[in-house]
Design an enzyme around this catalytic site. Structure first.
Site, PDB file in Angstrom:
ATOM      1  N   ASP A  10       1.190   0.943  -2.278  1.00  0.00           N
ATOM      2  CA  ASP A  10       0.627   1.080  -1.369  1.00  0.00           C
ATOM      3  C   ASP A  10      -0.974   0.857  -0.496  1.00  0.00           C
ATOM      4  O   ASP A  10      -1.495   1.504  -1.390  1.00  0.00           O
ATOM      5  CB  ASP A  10       1.035   2.989  -0.847  1.00  0.00           C
ATOM      6  CG  ASP A  10       0.825   2.718   0.684  1.00  0.00           C
ATOM      7  OD1 ASP A  10       0.717   2.299   1.122  1.00  0.00           O
ATOM      8  OD2 ASP A  10       2.145   4.321   0.421  1.00  0.00           O
ATOM      9  N   ASP A 105       3.209  -2.195   4.817  1.00  0.00           N
ATOM     10  CA  ASP A 105       2.082  -2.676   3.364  1.00  0.00           C
ATOM     11  C   ASP A 105       2.182  -1.634   2.299  1.00  0.00           C
ATOM     12  O   ASP A 105       1.482  -0.965   1.604  1.00  0.00           O
ATOM     13  CB  ASP A 105       0.833  -1.606   3.767  1.00  0.00           C
ATOM     14  CG  ASP A 105       1.252  -0.105   4.549  1.00  0.00           C
ATOM     15  OD1 ASP A 105       2.072   0.459   4.677  1.00  0.00           O
ATOM     16  OD2 ASP A 105       0.596   0.741   4.310  1.00  0.00           O
ATOM     17  N   GLU A 106       3.467  -1.910   2.286  1.00  0.00           N
ATOM     18  CA  GLU A 106       4.219  -0.880   0.439  1.00  0.00           C
ATOM     19  C   GLU A 106       5.166  -1.951  -0.089  1.00  0.00           C
ATOM     20  O   GLU A 106       6.401  -3.036  -0.030  1.00  0.00           O
ATOM     21  CB  GLU A 106       5.079   0.017   0.943  1.00  0.00           C
ATOM     22  CG  GLU A 106       4.130   0.942   1.270  1.00  0.00           C
ATOM     23  CD  GLU A 106       5.041   2.682   1.758  1.00  0.00           C
ATOM     24  OE1 GLU A 106       6.020   2.756   1.471  1.00  0.00           O
ATOM     25  OE2 GLU A 106       4.602   3.124   3.067  1.00  0.00           O
TER      26      GLU A 106
HETATM   27 MG   LIG Z   1      -0.340   2.454   3.037  1.00  0.00          MG
END
Ligand SMILES: [Mg+2]
Length: 409
Positions: A10, A105-106
């Protein structure tokens, strides 16, 4: 001991970090990414320097400025975030195959063989961080979690920020999970939290004490049983949702909008939504139907067939064509659109008429919208329609979506 099969990455303060990577003047400074630079909106993302002052996603800009003197406001930009999104995926993939891109974003990866040894997992995590530093930029940091399934790996990821690394094993699982709030578990939102409290579960320890049957009853579905297995550390692969056969939306027009022009605008909005769902489902459509109900119970239906696509711009053009052929003189009362004849995107045959970069841009936009509310980013032409929505941010121009803008003029 259950094997450590899941690794979750993350990115920390992703949008704010992208800005700091792009703009040296923002580095080391408290930065808040905002939809537009006015006090009346809320923060989308805050840099770690700003988080120290309590500025975080959702805080009103006016409040954020009071909490953090010197806070630098930056208007969100779509382009750099998409660029870094792809660079991050490539960097992780250079170390270990990416199993699933879970959001902008993961990223989730599956550990196999000797990678499941904790020390090897730790090495991989360090190599991923190094790859990000070298291939993307030193201001993009991530937290990494490792556990026996993806839910626990994601929870582990959230436990140490920024630049963290956390392992949830069998022998520290109960202790680690007990320190959390119910809503720290991905998938438990305010509504589920309330439901659990109404049924006597107020802490994670209480939740972990429930057996599979009780969990099923708490959720009121098999999802409860799934959560039970996951929280006990059992391996579960990503659930493959049952692919839809068609996706449709319809809307009854208010009396003031019962004309051809407004009906077309509503049709565009419906199709825009349907196309997002199409991409989320990983499907491509080969037909579009338009149904218009008119005053006096008359109905007109038209269908267009084409090479498989999930491109909103192309679909909007098709919709315009269908509209142009529909009876103009009658008063429309209801508009319905249906995307159909799906094939999974893996089976997609490339056609010379499509633009791959534009497809990727749409997907990235979908991710941002999924995370920050449906109308966060959309084509400028939809602004008129959506401007009353509280979460909306008007991006006047999205790279790759220009044709949509021109369509409606
Ligand atoms: Mg994040």
């Amino acid at each position: 001991m259950k094997p450590l099969r899941a690794l979750y990455v993350d990115l920390n303060s992703f949008f704010a970090s992208c800005e700091q990577q792009e703009e040296p003047r923002l580095r080391g400074k408290p930065v808040a990414v905002v939809p537009m630079v006015t006090d009346s909106t809320s923060v989308i993302a805050a840099s770690y320097e700003a988080k120290k002052f309590g500025v975080k996603t959702g805080v009103r800009v006016g409040d954020a400025k009071r909490m953090c003197p010197g806070l630098i406001l930056v208007a969100a930009r779509h382009g750099p975030y998409v660029k870094y999104h792809h660079q991050v995926i490539e960097a992780v993939d250079s170390v270990i195959p990416v199993r699933s891109v879970c959001s902008i974003d993961e990223i989730a990866c599956e550990l196999t063989g000797t990678q499941q040894i904790e020390e090897r997992g730790r090495e991989l995590a360090l190599r991923i961080k190094a790859a990000l530093r070298e291939r993307v930029g030193e201001f993009l940091k991530c937290s990494i979690g490792i556990s026996s399934n993806f839910l626990l790996a994601k929870i582990a990821c959230d436990m140490q920020k920024p630049d963290g690394f956390t392992v949830i094993r069998d022998d520290n699982r109960v202790e680690a999970l007990s320190s959390l709030k119910l809503q720290d578990v991905p998938g438990i939102g305010p509504r589920m939290d309330r439901r659990l409290r109404e049924r006597g579960v107020t802490t994670m320890s209480e939740l972990l004490a429930r057996d599979e049957q009780q969990m099923r009853a708490l959720w009121g579905s098999v999802l409860g049983a799934r959560y039970h297995g996951l929280l006990q550390g059992q391996w579960r692969d990503f659930e493959k949702p049952i692919p839809p056969k068609s996706i449709g939306h319809s809307n009854v027009l208010p009396p003031s909008e019962r004309n051809h022009r407004d009906a077309l605008a509503v049709g565009h909005k419906l199709l825009w939504k349907a196309a997002i769902r199409l991409r989320m489902a990983g499907m491509m459509a080969r037909s579009l139907s338009l149904g218009i109900s008119y005053m006096g119970y008359e109905f007109d239906e038209r269908q267009s067939r084409f090479h498989e696509t999930q491109d909103t711009g192309f679909l909007l053009k098709e919709l315009n064509r269908l509209f142009a052929g529909s009876p103009m003189m009658k008063r429309p009362v209801k508009v319905a659109i249906v995307l159909g004849d799906f094939i999974p995107e893996e089976q997609h045959q490339f056609s010379f008429f499509e633009n791959e970069r534009r497809s990727l841009a749409y997907k990235a936009v979908d991710q941002i919208n999924k995370r920050y509310g449906r109308d966060t980013i959309y084509a400028g032409s939809l602004h008129q329609r959506l401007k009353s929505a509280p979460t909306c941010i008007a991006f006047s121009r999205i790279p790759g979506l220009e044709e949509v803008d021109e369509e409606e003029g």
